[in-house]
Design an enzyme around this catalytic site. Structure first.
Site, mmCIF file in Angstrom:
data_model
loop_
_atom_site.group_PDB
_atom_site.id
_atom_site.type_symbol
_atom_site.label_atom_id
_atom_site.label_comp_id
_atom_site.label_asym_id
_atom_site.label_seq_id
_atom_site.Cartn_x
_atom_site.Cartn_y
_atom_site.Cartn_z
ATOM 1 N N ASN B 179 0.820 -1.224 0.000
ATOM 2 C CA ASN B 179 0.000 0.000 0.000
ATOM 3 C C ASN B 179 0.848 1.265 0.000
ATOM 4 O O ASN B 179 0.339 2.360 0.151
ATOM 5 C CB ASN B 179 -1.016 -0.026 1.152
ATOM 6 C CG ASN B 179 -0.374 0.054 2.515
ATOM 7 O OD1 ASN B 179 0.760 0.526 2.671
ATOM 8 N ND2 ASN B 179 -1.089 -0.402 3.532
ATOM 9 N N LEU B 181 2.570 3.068 1.800
ATOM 10 C CA LEU B 181 2.787 4.010 2.904
ATOM 11 C C LEU B 181 3.105 3.279 4.200
ATOM 12 O O LEU B 181 2.374 2.386 4.622
ATOM 13 C CB LEU B 181 1.553 4.885 3.095
ATOM 14 C CG LEU B 181 1.306 5.884 1.966
ATOM 15 C CD1 LEU B 181 -0.052 6.543 2.145
ATOM 16 C CD2 LEU B 181 2.413 6.937 1.916
ATOM 17 N N SER B 336 28.767 -28.022 17.515
ATOM 18 C CA SER B 336 29.181 -27.360 18.758
ATOM 19 C C SER B 336 28.137 -27.524 19.860
ATOM 20 O O SER B 336 28.473 -27.688 21.025
ATOM 21 C CB SER B 336 29.411 -25.866 18.520
ATOM 22 O OG SER B 336 30.572 -25.652 17.760
ATOM 23 N N GLU B 357 19.356 -16.933 13.095
ATOM 24 C CA GLU B 357 18.802 -17.231 14.408
ATOM 25 C C GLU B 357 17.364 -16.754 14.562
ATOM 26 O O GLU B 357 16.594 -17.330 15.349
ATOM 27 C CB GLU B 357 19.674 -16.626 15.519
ATOM 28 C CG GLU B 357 21.052 -17.256 15.628
ATOM 29 C CD GLU B 357 22.056 -16.730 14.614
ATOM 30 O OE1 GLU B 357 21.735 -15.753 13.902
ATOM 31 O OE2 GLU B 357 23.163 -17.294 14.525
ATOM 32 N N ASP B 414 38.367 -18.118 21.838
ATOM 33 C CA ASP B 414 37.591 -17.487 20.769
ATOM 34 C C ASP B 414 37.279 -16.019 21.036
ATOM 35 O O ASP B 414 36.973 -15.267 20.115
ATOM 36 C CB ASP B 414 36.287 -18.266 20.522
ATOM 37 C CG ASP B 414 36.483 -19.401 19.523
ATOM 38 O OD1 ASP B 414 37.394 -19.314 18.679
ATOM 39 O OD2 ASP B 414 35.728 -20.384 19.593
#
Lengths: 613, 613
Positions: B179, B181, B336, B357, B414
């Protein structure tokens, strides 16, 4: 030796592979194979296209090199060694305690703009830097962003692709390392390069498919990228993960680990080399400045009714006029957050990010890389969409201000999807954050001005509805402070935002009954003013009511308990404990048990009991 | 009257518009114009294509109609009225306190699968329902999802587009109400329908452009959608916001408010109607069942070293074999999180969502709509990416289990981007959530089994490294409990997960010095066992050390303080207070001040001081 031919570039690429193997072997962990796939792409880039002064990382004319696939840090650090920015000895400190060469890049390294390692963030942030280059700095620096193929599954990457095309960011080049293999197996599209180019072209990008190990082809692709105008370019490179070492090349099960036989691998790659790259100097140029002025914050009349979100909008305009570094961003709700005032008055420094909160926050992070002071706004509830970006921004040592409107059940009829009821918990648990929650328009304006001077991530929670102005426009509200707005010695009531006004109404009612309530305005939720809280509970016989328009966990109540940890208290915690629905704001405050009646009732119960645990 | 021709459908569409105006006028707020744009699309759908038994919302053969643009709730509720599911009187209760017809749809209404209103979520959840239809239920129901154009800026929508095409979901139809908008002005692409179809086709969808007010064209498009196989279809409909009322049609500044002159609008729309739609009955069919078995949880030997994440993987397989309703999902890190064990043993019920995710959580939400018991896993840090989806899932009354691995600094090399340090704060502040944090493999296995029986959203935080097995395989760990793992009367130490083992080591060291430490395993972080905590601090003269691998805000420490609110304590809170880097796990625990040495030092300080606030 130095790099003078494409043949030298091939040797450089092998050096980058060898050094990636060496440093990950020294660490005993890391991602050598994800580094080896992109070595040729980086070798050509740094030899011929990157313009960067490693001796002056803050030179505004420097290009920006962002590793969206941050786990390829061995490659990045090997690049730094090749340029002479780090020594071989430092390279081998990779992943050791105290080394700035961490498992994933962070701005502890002066040539790293932002932390990466949560995939799908580098490209959205690169869009922010490129926007700054085009519209703020107005300098011809380029942004080069190395992306993995696995991370192209993140929607945030496509928010970035969409916005980059929309904004015509021809100063941005995305280098897609399509090595086919993710962490646990093949990606969705494997080596179907056309699946990526088709998407990119549909969004309006130029996309060039290349063999990512053919340095001539890579060279031609970069040449085309830098000469393409009006739109961003993606180099879609077919690569082999672990390229050059047969034991790991294009093999599953070789993600994120040091090689089993590094000596053989290094021999297979042709041994160690010591090629030094002379990276091209950046152009000379001065960033654009928008000019500063006097700060003339809005002033609201005590006793009038003004929404703190409106004060945010008014103050942001005043701040923007005073400080040419201030920029505003919004996620298509500027007529609700009132950042639309800034958009109207200072359109050159306003950025509409549409309904893409990850890109909203990423753009702010990218702009602050270049020293701009971003204020990004949306409904507070919708910052939950960008929590990973905020979390990572803290690792990036980013300085930015976020404004979340429509806090709590007090928004009324729109219902729970629009109510922020976890935002305080979310922002309190961001490292180094400041969390502010004004109850009054003059206070909100002052806090907005303060946010422009804070380091780190600051968040201001604003309220949808009008609230009475109770503070004069010249009062000060330091971060980490709290205000005793009413003295009393029977019970302390701590509120903030909408609940402060309920607390004051409760205090009125209690006063009629002869109960003297002290009311504390906890406008600074983090850091919190422990001294004022301690004084208050000591002055009120340990009786304490905390009331908040938020779930019970992680908000004002727990901030107060943490500040008073160990104090013996008669304590009541009024918070939103049942899922709210639609209704009038006053009805919903009552239904949640956080309105004046509920506060007065809780205070009465404490006063009528002896202090006890 | 009933609907027998496309001309009747036009009348029905006008009725839906009139009723959207009427109910938002009665409420004094809402989104009539966003409803009016899609009225023809819905009128055709419910008259000819939707198969739904409103008397039996749990009929497994029912189609699913999801309003991703949840703010068009007036249209949805007007549809319900047209089908006879709600009365006109109830329609006019829209947005009133106590009405189930809230500002945005929620499953308080039996025909609503999930709450929407945070844009960009309906389509990803629809993908989850459609996946359930194809791969789990194996029933021919269709999923119809009405989307706004503004929300197509959300990356999550493109995660959904990508996954739907990848999975060949020809049972899914997205109805795009273009639409033009948004809330504050034009969208990025306005009425450039081709910009959407180009993208959709690049991802592999069938896309049909239509005039969204031409009921014949809409009819043909639905016909094509239901006959398209192998891929999902999008109907890309050009519409006018506020269609049919000149005062608001295609006008800026008309978003999200009741009409100024509703009587004139209703007259312009042809007045009130009372058309009743007979929605087609669903097909007959029984959902597929995978069969149940005996639960044989893994058993780990006391004294062995096993990671709790591995126990999660083992237990999930056992659970899957015992309960055919259990399904597993992962975000490309199954090697993992160890959900790969489930993938190997029970591939029919395993879903690889790749690194997306938001779609991961949305798929879980969609599957639980159909009564499946999803267990979705990724690194705990990366659930921050999907916080808005988790928040909304609570409003959806969703039941699902989330498993987050790699908690805290103990992951080691890490670095911080991979460390969950805010996940407990995030999940505690989800309404009705359960938050579990095992320290031991047998405990983890028992808690995973428990999660399959819990209502609402449950989260289990697992640890990367191996930890000693301290509990036998037959011990029980009720939700809301805590375990005193060592008796003592000088000081209480509360830990969980990795820090429980540090606490035990500290207790050993303290015992050598003659200090008797009580150690409490707070494996249930929410709900929390206040009684055991109170008993512990009473038995240890109010001395309490809480230690956690998490930022100080919103985690174990604040959960304990909230449980003990008002107790006089000598309190020490050990948590991660500085940004960690890379290093060995033990080095990082020490650097953060949450290892055995730090715990023992804190306990010593408390024991050597008098109890005081």
């Amino acid at each position: 030796m130095t790099v003078e031919s494409l043949n030298d570039v091939r040797e450089l690429a092998q050096q980058l592979r060898v050094d990636s193997v060496r440093c990950s072997t020294a660490a005993g962990s890391g991602h050598p194979t994800s580094s080896m796939s992109a070595a040729d792409l980086m070798a050509v880039l740094i030899s011929k296209y990157l313009r960067y002064d490693f001796a002056a990382p803050h030179n505004p004319n420097n290009d920006h090199l962002i590793f969206s696939k941050g786990h390829a840090s061995p490659l990045l650090y090997s690049v730094y060694k090749a340029t002479g920015a780090v020594t071989d000895e430092e390279l081998l400190s990779f992943r050791r305690l105290g080394s700035r060469l961490e498992g994933h890049p962070t701005p502890k390294i002066p040539w790293v703009d932002v932390a990466t390692g949560s995939l799908g963030q580098g490209l959205p942030i690169a869009v922010g830097v490129a926007l700054a280059g085009k519209r703020l700095d107005r300098l011809p620096y380029r942004v080069w962003c190395l992306c993995g193929d696995s991370e192209l599954a993140e929607g945030s990457m496509w928010e970035a692709v969409e916005h980059a095309a929309f904004a015509g960011l021809d100063n941005l080049t995305a280098i897609l390392d399509i090595n086919r293999l993710g962490q646990r197996g093949e990606t969705m599209h494997g080596w179907d390069l056309a699946s990526y180019t088709r998407r990119l072209e549909a969004y309006g990008w130029a996309a060039i498919e290349v063999d990512g190990h053919d340095v001539e082809a890579i060279d031609r692709a970069y040449e085309e990228a830098v000469s393409t105008t009006g739109r961003p370019t993606a180099i879609v490179a077919r690569t082999l993960k672990g390229r050059g070492v047969k034991a790991v090349e294009n093999q599953e099960g070789q993600h994120g680990k040091a090689l089993d036989d590094p000596e053989a691998a290094i021999a297979e790659l042709g041994g160690e080399r010591n090629i030094r790259v002379e990276v091209a100097e950046p152009a000379a140029g001065e960033p654009h400045e928008f000019g500063n002025g006097e700060l003339a914050l809005p002033r609201y009349e005590v006793g009038s009714d003004v929404a703190t979100r409106k004060a945010y909008g008014d103050a942001l305009v005043a701040l923007g006029k005073a400080d040419g570094k201030v920029v505003a961003l919004d996620g298509e709700v500027s007529n609700s957050t009132y950042s639309e005032f800034f958009a109207k008055e200072l359109p050159e420094r306003y950025f509409e990010l549409y309904i893409a909160e990850q890109q909203l926050v990423a753009a702010a992070v990218g702009m602050q890389v270049r020293g701009w002071r971003p204020f990004a706004s949306t409904f507070a509830a919708f910052f939950t969409r960008a929590y990973d970006f905020v979390r990572m921004a803290a690792i990036s040592q980013a300085t930015m201000a976020l404004s979340g409107s429509h806090a709590g059940v007090s928004i009324g009829e729109d219902g729970p999807s629009q109510m922020a009821l976890e935002d305080l918990a979310m922002f309190r648990s961001v490292h180094g954050s400041t969390v502010l929650y004004p109850s009054d328009a003059n206070q909100a304006a002052k806090l907005v001005a303060t946010m422009a001077k804070l380091d780190g991530i600051s968040f201001i929670r604003t309220t949808r509805g009008n609230t009475p102005v109770i503070y004069g426009p010249d009062e000060e509200f330091p971060v980490g402070g709290a205000r005793v707005v009413r003295e009393g010695d029977d019970v302390t009531i701590v509120g903030a935002g909408i609940t402060l006004h309920e607390a004051l109404r409760a205090a009125d009612a209690l006063a009629d009954e002869g109960v003297s309530a002290r009311v504390v305005d906890l406008y600074s939720v983090k850091p919190v003013d422990a001294a004022t809280l301690r004084d208050a509970v000591e002055a009120t016989q340990g009786r304490l009511v905390v009331v908040e328009d938020h779930w019970p966990e992680g908000g004002v109540g727990e901030a107060v308990l943490a500040a008073l940890a160990g104090e013996e208290l008669a304590f009541a915690h009024l918070a939103v404990r049942a899922m709210p629905g639609s209704g009038k704001p006053a009805e919903l405050l009552a239904a949640a048990g956080i309105d004046a009646d509920a506060i007065a009732a809780a205070a009465r119960r404490l006063v009528s009991s002896a202090v006890s645990a």
